[in-house]
Enzyme design. Structure first.
Site, PDB file in Angstrom:
ATOM      1  N   GLY A  61      31.555  33.705  83.430  1.00  0.00           N
ATOM      2  CA  GLY A  61      29.863  33.026  83.682  1.00  0.00           C
ATOM      3  C   GLY A  61      29.553  31.984  83.377  1.00  0.00           C
ATOM      4  O   GLY A  61      30.557  30.628  85.142  1.00  0.00           O
ATOM      5  N   ARG A  62      29.396  31.180  82.745  1.00  0.00           N
ATOM      6  CA  ARG A  62      29.276  29.719  81.986  1.00  0.00           C
ATOM      7  C   ARG A  62      29.996  28.997  82.824  1.00  0.00           C
ATOM      8  O   ARG A  62      29.786  28.055  83.390  1.00  0.00           O
ATOM      9  CB  ARG A  62      28.521  29.239  81.088  1.00  0.00           C
ATOM     10  CG  ARG A  62      26.810  30.270  80.600  1.00  0.00           C
ATOM     11  CD  ARG A  62      26.375  30.557  79.511  1.00  0.00           C
ATOM     12  NE  ARG A  62      27.352  31.186  78.846  1.00  0.00           N
ATOM     13  CZ  ARG A  62      27.212  32.235  77.198  1.00  0.00           C
ATOM     14  NH1 ARG A  62      25.211  31.728  76.785  1.00  0.00           N
ATOM     15  NH2 ARG A  62      27.473  32.801  77.224  1.00  0.00           N
ATOM     16  N   LYS A 121      29.265  39.780  88.943  1.00  0.00           N
ATOM     17  CA  LYS A 121      28.753  40.785  88.298  1.00  0.00           C
ATOM     18  C   LYS A 121      27.043  39.965  88.512  1.00  0.00           C
ATOM     19  O   LYS A 121      26.579  39.376  88.104  1.00  0.00           O
ATOM     20  CB  LYS A 121      29.050  40.199  86.714  1.00  0.00           C
ATOM     21  CG  LYS A 121      28.458  41.419  85.649  1.00  0.00           C
ATOM     22  CD  LYS A 121      29.402  41.698  85.106  1.00  0.00           C
ATOM     23  CE  LYS A 121      28.554  40.126  83.954  1.00  0.00           C
ATOM     24  NZ  LYS A 121      27.312  40.847  83.261  1.00  0.00           N
ATOM     25  N   ASP A 145      24.556  34.908  85.827  1.00  0.00           N
ATOM     26  CA  ASP A 145      24.117  35.302  85.562  1.00  0.00           C
ATOM     27  C   ASP A 145      22.128  34.088  86.073  1.00  0.00           C
ATOM     28  O   ASP A 145      22.237  33.343  85.122  1.00  0.00           O
ATOM     29  CB  ASP A 145      23.991  34.490  83.539  1.00  0.00           C
ATOM     30  CG  ASP A 145      24.899  36.223  83.530  1.00  0.00           C
ATOM     31  OD1 ASP A 145      24.351  37.132  83.941  1.00  0.00           O
ATOM     32  OD2 ASP A 145      26.244  35.920  82.791  1.00  0.00           O
ATOM     33  N   THR A 183      29.682  43.228  71.892  1.00  0.00           N
ATOM     34  CA  THR A 183      30.599  42.608  71.372  1.00  0.00           C
ATOM     35  C   THR A 183      29.569  41.906  70.362  1.00  0.00           C
ATOM     36  O   THR A 183      29.974  41.176  69.425  1.00  0.00           O
ATOM     37  CB  THR A 183      31.646  41.755  72.441  1.00  0.00           C
ATOM     38  OG1 THR A 183      30.430  41.072  72.841  1.00  0.00           O
ATOM     39  CG2 THR A 183      32.607  42.588  73.097  1.00  0.00           C
ATOM     40  N   ASP A 225      25.881  45.359  87.015  1.00  0.00           N
ATOM     41  CA  ASP A 225      25.940  45.377  84.692  1.00  0.00           C
ATOM     42  C   ASP A 225      24.795  46.151  84.926  1.00  0.00           C
ATOM     43  O   ASP A 225      24.256  45.157  84.166  1.00  0.00           O
ATOM     44  CB  ASP A 225      26.269  45.284  84.390  1.00  0.00           C
ATOM     45  CG  ASP A 225      26.489  44.260  82.782  1.00  0.00           C
ATOM     46  OD1 ASP A 225      26.775  45.868  82.461  1.00  0.00           O
ATOM     47  OD2 ASP A 225      27.023  42.937  82.707  1.00  0.00           O
ATOM     48  N   LEU A 226      23.958  47.120  84.873  1.00  0.00           N
ATOM     49  CA  LEU A 226      23.250  47.158  84.098  1.00  0.00           C
ATOM     50  C   LEU A 226      23.261  48.742  82.777  1.00  0.00           C
ATOM     51  O   LEU A 226      21.972  48.788  82.408  1.00  0.00           O
ATOM     52  CB  LEU A 226      22.405  48.360  85.105  1.00  0.00           C
ATOM     53  CG  LEU A 226      22.168  47.647  86.746  1.00  0.00           C
ATOM     54  CD1 LEU A 226      21.280  48.610  87.664  1.00  0.00           C
ATOM     55  CD2 LEU A 226      21.220  46.511  85.985  1.00  0.00           C
ATOM     56  N   LYS A 227      24.693  48.874  82.155  1.00  0.00           N
ATOM     57  CA  LYS A 227      25.041  49.678  80.892  1.00  0.00           C
ATOM     58  C   LYS A 227      23.844  51.246  81.326  1.00  0.00           C
ATOM     59  O   LYS A 227      22.781  50.647  80.118  1.00  0.00           O
ATOM     60  CB  LYS A 227      24.453  48.430  80.596  1.00  0.00           C
ATOM     61  CG  LYS A 227      25.404  47.542  80.112  1.00  0.00           C
ATOM     62  CD  LYS A 227      25.201  47.269  78.993  1.00  0.00           C
ATOM     63  CE  LYS A 227      26.310  45.468  78.471  1.00  0.00           C
ATOM     64  NZ  LYS A 227      26.417  44.422  80.170  1.00  0.00           N
ATOM     65  N   LEU A 228      23.654  51.549  81.544  1.00  0.00           N
ATOM     66  CA  LEU A 228      22.851  52.979  81.743  1.00  0.00           C
ATOM     67  C   LEU A 228      23.099  53.591  80.611  1.00  0.00           C
ATOM     68  O   LEU A 228      24.288  53.834  80.376  1.00  0.00           O
ATOM     69  CB  LEU A 228      23.170  53.732  83.058  1.00  0.00           C
ATOM     70  CG  LEU A 228      22.319  53.368  84.394  1.00  0.00           C
ATOM     71  CD1 LEU A 228      23.110  51.980  85.176  1.00  0.00           C
ATOM     72  CD2 LEU A 228      21.949  54.653  85.144  1.00  0.00           C
ATOM     73  N   HIS A 229      21.616  54.504  79.720  1.00  0.00           N
ATOM     74  CA  HIS A 229      22.033  54.683  78.688  1.00  0.00           C
ATOM     75  C   HIS A 229      20.685  55.960  79.161  1.00  0.00           C
ATOM     76  O   HIS A 229      19.676  55.882  78.215  1.00  0.00           O
ATOM     77  CB  HIS A 229      22.191  54.700  77.425  1.00  0.00           C
ATOM     78  CG  HIS A 229      22.320  54.646  76.184  1.00  0.00           C
ATOM     79  ND1 HIS A 229      22.050  54.415  75.038  1.00  0.00           N
ATOM     80  CD2 HIS A 229      22.454  56.757  75.926  1.00  0.00           C
ATOM     81  CE1 HIS A 229      22.779  55.069  74.315  1.00  0.00           C
ATOM     82  NE2 HIS A 229      22.369  56.344  74.573  1.00  0.00           N
ATOM     83  N   ASP A 230      21.258  57.013  78.930  1.00  0.00           N
ATOM     84  CA  ASP A 230      19.320  58.282  79.465  1.00  0.00           C
ATOM     85  C   ASP A 230      20.317  59.273  79.784  1.00  0.00           C
ATOM     86  O   ASP A 230      21.190  59.567  79.279  1.00  0.00           O
ATOM     87  CB  ASP A 230      18.979  57.710  80.818  1.00  0.00           C
ATOM     88  CG  ASP A 230      17.416  58.119  80.326  1.00  0.00           C
ATOM     89  OD1 ASP A 230      16.975  59.303  80.189  1.00  0.00           O
ATOM     90  OD2 ASP A 230      16.631  57.404  80.723  1.00  0.00           O
ATOM     91  N   PRO A 252      21.915  62.868  80.849  1.00  0.00           N
ATOM     92  CA  PRO A 252      22.505  63.421  82.326  1.00  0.00           C
ATOM     93  C   PRO A 252      21.794  63.136  82.936  1.00  0.00           C
ATOM     94  O   PRO A 252      22.577  62.053  83.968  1.00  0.00           O
ATOM     95  CB  PRO A 252      22.824  64.644  81.319  1.00  0.00           C
ATOM     96  CG  PRO A 252      23.322  64.148  80.354  1.00  0.00           C
ATOM     97  CD  PRO A 252      21.600  64.281  79.638  1.00  0.00           C
TER      98      PRO A 252
HETATM   99  O1  C5P Z   1      28.986  32.641  80.408  1.00  0.00           O
HETATM  100  P1  C5P Z   1      29.511  33.612  79.979  1.00  0.00           P
HETATM  101  O2  C5P Z   1      31.186  33.511  80.812  1.00  0.00           O
HETATM  102  O3  C5P Z   1      29.952  33.863  78.381  1.00  0.00           O
HETATM  103  O4  C5P Z   1      29.431  35.575  80.882  1.00  0.00           O
HETATM  104  C1  C5P Z   1      29.791  36.531  80.168  1.00  0.00           C
HETATM  105  C2  C5P Z   1      28.902  37.792  81.093  1.00  0.00           C
HETATM  106  O5  C5P Z   1      29.716  39.196  81.012  1.00  0.00           O
HETATM  107  C3  C5P Z   1      27.805  37.775  80.516  1.00  0.00           C
HETATM  108  O6  C5P Z   1      26.835  38.275  81.979  1.00  0.00           O
HETATM  109  C4  C5P Z   1      27.792  38.619  79.689  1.00  0.00           C
HETATM  110  O7  C5P Z   1      26.283  39.457  79.613  1.00  0.00           O
HETATM  111  C5  C5P Z   1      28.462  39.368  80.179  1.00  0.00           C
HETATM  112  N1  C5P Z   1      29.387  40.535  78.678  1.00  0.00           N
HETATM  113  C6  C5P Z   1      29.835  39.976  77.987  1.00  0.00           C
HETATM  114  N2  C5P Z   1      30.657  40.758  77.176  1.00  0.00           N
HETATM  115  C7  C5P Z   1      30.534  42.032  77.075  1.00  0.00           C
HETATM  116  C8  C5P Z   1      29.532  42.094  77.475  1.00  0.00           C
HETATM  117  C9  C5P Z   1      29.046  41.977  78.955  1.00  0.00           C
HETATM  118  O8  C5P Z   1      29.791  38.816  77.719  1.00  0.00           O
HETATM  119  N3  C5P Z   1      30.755  42.564  75.962  1.00  0.00           N
END
Ligand code: C5P
Length: 239
Positions: free
Chosen positions: A214-215, A33, A10, A123, A60-65, A67
């Site tokens: 991520g972080r 990712k 990210d 989430t 991770d582009l989460k497409l939604h449009d 078909p």
């Molecule tokens: O930094 P962190 O570990 O929280 O990053 C989690 C990654 O997973 C981020 O890129 C976040 O957008 C993604 N993500 C999430 N929860 C979801 C779907 C994706 O935290 N339900």
């Protein structure tokens, strides 16, 4: 279970990704990712570049449009050689089938089709928000299970979900149905804005197939050490 935790890159641009990757041994193949921020800034070239370094890529582009649009977009994404991608289950079974078709048609000969997962409920969505904004009257959990079943019906490989939902999702679909779980935090680390977090060891116990983190790694003073520690815990190899 995939042995490598997926690192969420990210970052706002390639320069920052390059500098982050200098923390890792050159020959270490990672699973990374790429989200919307980085992809929309850098375009498809960022995927080609990371693949050329030997990394696996979850786009991770989460497409939604509609078909047809999703199918055509997936053909393009498959052509980039990605390993995993996702769509919103809310787009419907037909849209998810189209997405899968697009990936199949777009995968270059001799290569493996990218895995396709569905987002159930984000989430960040609370049950109350789901009731009010989406007018879905069942519980959040029922909605998640229903979307997972739709994804399975459409032939997808699995879903992105909270680690807490993995067991129910597998029970409602099939044991091999993939659960990719974000919201992972090593014991004792900063939780940030994630709410229902689990440790890598717990995610393994619960039956996650992939974890995304991520972080804790990208903002670590020692990213490689942190990564190795998380990877070991995920693989049940605690020192
Ligand atoms: O930094 P962190 O570990 O929280 O990053 C989690 C990654 O997973 C981020 O890129 C976040 O957008 C993604 N993500 C999430 N929860 C979801 C779907 C994706 O935290 N339900």
């Amino acid at each position: 279970m995939n042995t490598r935790p997926i690192i969420a890159l990210d970052f706002p641009n390639r320069t920052d990704v390059e500098s982050f990757l200098t923390n890792f041994p050159k020959d270490e193949s990672l699973f990374v990712k790429i989200g919307m921020e980085l992809f929309y800034q850098e375009g498809p070239e960022i995927v080609r570049w990371l693949k050329s370094l030997g990394h696996d890529v979850f786009l991770d582009l989460k497409l939604h449009d509609i078909p047809n649009t999703v199918e055509m977009a997936m053909r393009r994404l498959a052509g980039l050689g990605i390993d995993l991608t996702c769509v919103h289950a809310a787009g419907g079974v037909q849209m998810m089938e189209a997405a899968l078709n697009g990936l199949k048609k777009g995968t270059p000969e001799g290569q493996k089709r990218p895995l396709l997962l569905a987002i159930t409920q984000l989430t960040s969505t609370s049950e109350e928000q789901m009731h009010e904004d989406q007018l879905i009257e069942v519980s959040l959990e029922e909605s998640v299970i229903h979307y997972a079943q739709c994804a399975a019906k459409a032939g997808l490989d699995g879903v992105v979900s909270s680690a807490w939902e993995v067991a129910q999702i597998k029970e409602a679909t099939r044991p091999e149905f993939i659960s990719l779980t974000p919201g992972i935090r090593p014991a004792g680390s900063e939780v940030g804005d994630q709410k229902r977090v689990v440790t890598p060891g717990k995610a393994r116990e619960i039956g996650s197939n992939f974890i995304v983190i991520g972080r804790p790694i990208t903002q670590s003073e020692t990213p490689y050490e942190t990564y190795v520690q998380i990877k070991n815990e995920w693989n049940g190899e605690q020192k």
